[in-house]
Design an enzyme around this catalytic site. Structure first.
Site, PDB file in Angstrom:
ATOM      1  N   ASP A   1       0.919  -1.220  -0.046  1.00 44.15           N
ATOM      2  CA  ASP A   1       0.120  -0.050   0.143  1.00 44.15           C
ATOM      3  C   ASP A   1       0.940   1.259  -0.076  1.00 44.15           C
ATOM      4  O   ASP A   1       1.907   1.122  -0.579  1.00 44.15           O
ATOM      5  CB  ASP A   1      -0.878   0.118   1.049  1.00 44.15           C
ATOM      6  CG  ASP A   1      -2.282   0.657   1.068  1.00 44.15           C
ATOM      7  OD1 ASP A   1      -2.276   1.981   0.746  1.00 44.15           O
ATOM      8  OD2 ASP A   1      -3.283   0.144   1.083  1.00 44.15           O
TER       9      ASP A   1
ATOM     10  N   HIS B   1       1.923   2.043  -3.235  1.00 42.63           N
ATOM     11  CA  HIS B   1       1.165   2.765  -3.764  1.00 42.63           C
ATOM     12  C   HIS B   1       1.500   4.405  -3.771  1.00 42.63           C
ATOM     13  O   HIS B   1       0.772   5.242  -4.158  1.00 42.63           O
ATOM     14  CB  HIS B   1      -0.151   2.601  -3.323  1.00 42.63           C
ATOM     15  CG  HIS B   1      -1.020   1.314  -3.287  1.00 42.63           C
ATOM     16  ND1 HIS B   1      -2.116   0.942  -3.005  1.00 42.63           N
ATOM     17  CD2 HIS B   1      -0.341   0.008  -3.822  1.00 42.63           C
ATOM     18  CE1 HIS B   1      -2.572  -0.143  -3.073  1.00 42.63           C
ATOM     19  NE2 HIS B   1      -1.754  -0.703  -4.020  1.00 42.63           N
TER      20      HIS B   1
END
Length: 434
Positions: free
Chosen positions: A260, A283
């Site tokens: 993430d 991310h």
């Protein structure tokens, strides 16, 4: 709270002045040849990180001795050591001592909270490895594995590892078995610092967290440096460093690769500086999400300077929900290299991470005074720059200077810019389409 020595008081005052005042100094406008990276105050250099196992001794006040967890019955034999660690912590906290977790050993812990207040100069030196207890039934609150609660003038370091043993948790996540988005069940954050002040976290590794790896929640005056954070790129919601309701925090010289956000910054955070960050997989570096469930958000004075992102799904991102309120402002993304990044620059004010479609709203978190300066590299997608701003509350004072994002392979790159008021200086490619 125990009384502080004059030396400790002086250290706190000086640290506060550096952290509080440093954020308001304008960053210089860098002029470089752009042929090499990373960057350092206008010059491109080869980055040299400090050795991972080296302890930085920023707090030089003499400690009140050491306390080893082994002296309180801790055993590196697979058993639960929560009780022994708790007793060792009580002793170290009450004396202002260094709690030592010996090296070359693996200690397993069930969910554990190390609570303050403690005497000044208390420290937690992890030389070995602390592993999470793998039986999910042991996690009654499903929110935390290790928490340091309300500890001030505190150091954590040693070159050791916090291992969240997160694989079982990932396998039970709906995001591992269904298409996004989905309503996932709570999973423990690996290491949380809650309402801590004058805190240093240095020279540590965090790996395979159940969910987020390292969380600063409601803290004040934080230095986080020389950290390595690692989890597989497909591990769900395993943010590297999560900053919430925290003021005056410096994150530096760290390598982060997770499933993430490498760094996520949410509401209540002010005076946040991230410098010399290597990110990937993951991310990217995100502000948000903000404004969920019509909440009010406040984020200000954020600087991300000298970062390299490789193979991430986003580069530098600001994401907000429709219907929220408040602001995110005074944000700078400086001297950033993108390598094969899918969405290098993105503002998404229509973020919608839920099963049902999000309805159009007439309010939004106001985004203003955002600077993108000296950002170079390659985009893995056609849309290298995306400003998808709210029709009700457009983005304003968006500045771009010397931003060039080429395609990773064949083809070209474009910029899509909706409901945004921006100014560009110097080189800017790809430019916004009319």
């Amino acid at each position: 709270m125990f009384p502080q020595t004059p030396t400790i008081s002086l250290f706190i005052v000086l640290s506060s002045l550096i952290l509080c005042n440093g954020y308001y100094i304008e960053e210089p406008l860098y002029k470089t040849n752009y042929k090499h990276y990373p960057m350092h105050y206008g010059r491109f250099i080869k980055r040299k990180h400090e050795h991972f196992g080296l302890i930085t001794r920023a707090n030089r006040v003499a400690p009140r001795g050491t306390v080893s967890v082994d002296d309180f019955g801790a055993k590196a034999d697979g058993r639960d050591n929560s009780e022994a660690f708790g007793k060792a912590w009580s002793e170290a906290c009450s004396r202002g001592s260094i709690l030592v977790v010996p090296g070359n050993r693996i200690y397993r812990l069930k969910p554990t909270t190390f609570s303050g207040p403690c005497r000044p100069n208390t420290a937690f030196m992890l030389y070995g490895t602390i592993e999470a207890w793998t039986q999910m039934s042991a996690y009654q609150d499903r929110q935390h594995w290790i928490m340091f609660d309300s500890v001030s003038n505190f150091r954590v370091g040693g070159g050791g590892t916090f291992d969240g043993k997160g694989k079982k948790w990932w396998q039970n996540s709906c995001k591992a078995t269904t298409n996004l988005p989905c309503n996932d069940q709570p999973r423990p954050k690996a290491v949380t610092f809650f309402q801590c002040k004058n805190l240093e976290v240095r020279n540590l590794m965090f790996k395979d967290a159940q969910q987020m790896h390292l969380v600063f929640d409601g803290c004040f005056n934080v230095i986080a440096s020389n950290l390595v954070i690692r989890a597989p790129g497909d591990s769900p919601n395993t943010d590297g460093i999560h900053v919430a309701e925290t003021q005056n925090i410096v994150i530096s010289n760290s390598h982060i690769g997770t499933g993430d956000d490498c760094i996520s910054i949410i509401s209540g955070s002010q005076n946040v500086r991230a410098t010399d960050i290597t990110c990937g997989p993951g991310h990217g570096i995100s502000i948000g999400s903000l404004g969920a469930d019509k909440s009010e958000a406040e984020v200000s004075n954020v600087v991300v300077n000298r970062a390299t992102l490789t193979g991430t799904t986003n580069g530098v991102r600001i994401k907000t929900w429709q219907g929220g309120s408040g602001y995110a402002r005074n944000i700078k993304f400086l001297n950033i290299m993108m390598q094969n990044v899918t969405n290098p620059i993105i503002i998404d004010q229509y973020y919608c991470d839920q099963t049902k479609p999000c309805q159009e709203q007439d309010s939004a978190v106001q985004l203003s005074n955002v600077l993108y300066q000296n950002i170079r590299g390659t985009s893995a997608s056609e849309v290298a720059i995306k400003f998808d701003c709210s029709r009700a509350v457009p983005c304003s004072q968006i500045y771009l200077q010397d931003v060039i994002l080429e395609p990773q392979g064949r083809g070209g790159t474009i910029a899509t810019c909706e409901n945004v008021r921006y100014v560009n200086r110097g080189k800017f490619f790809p430019q916004c389409t009319p």
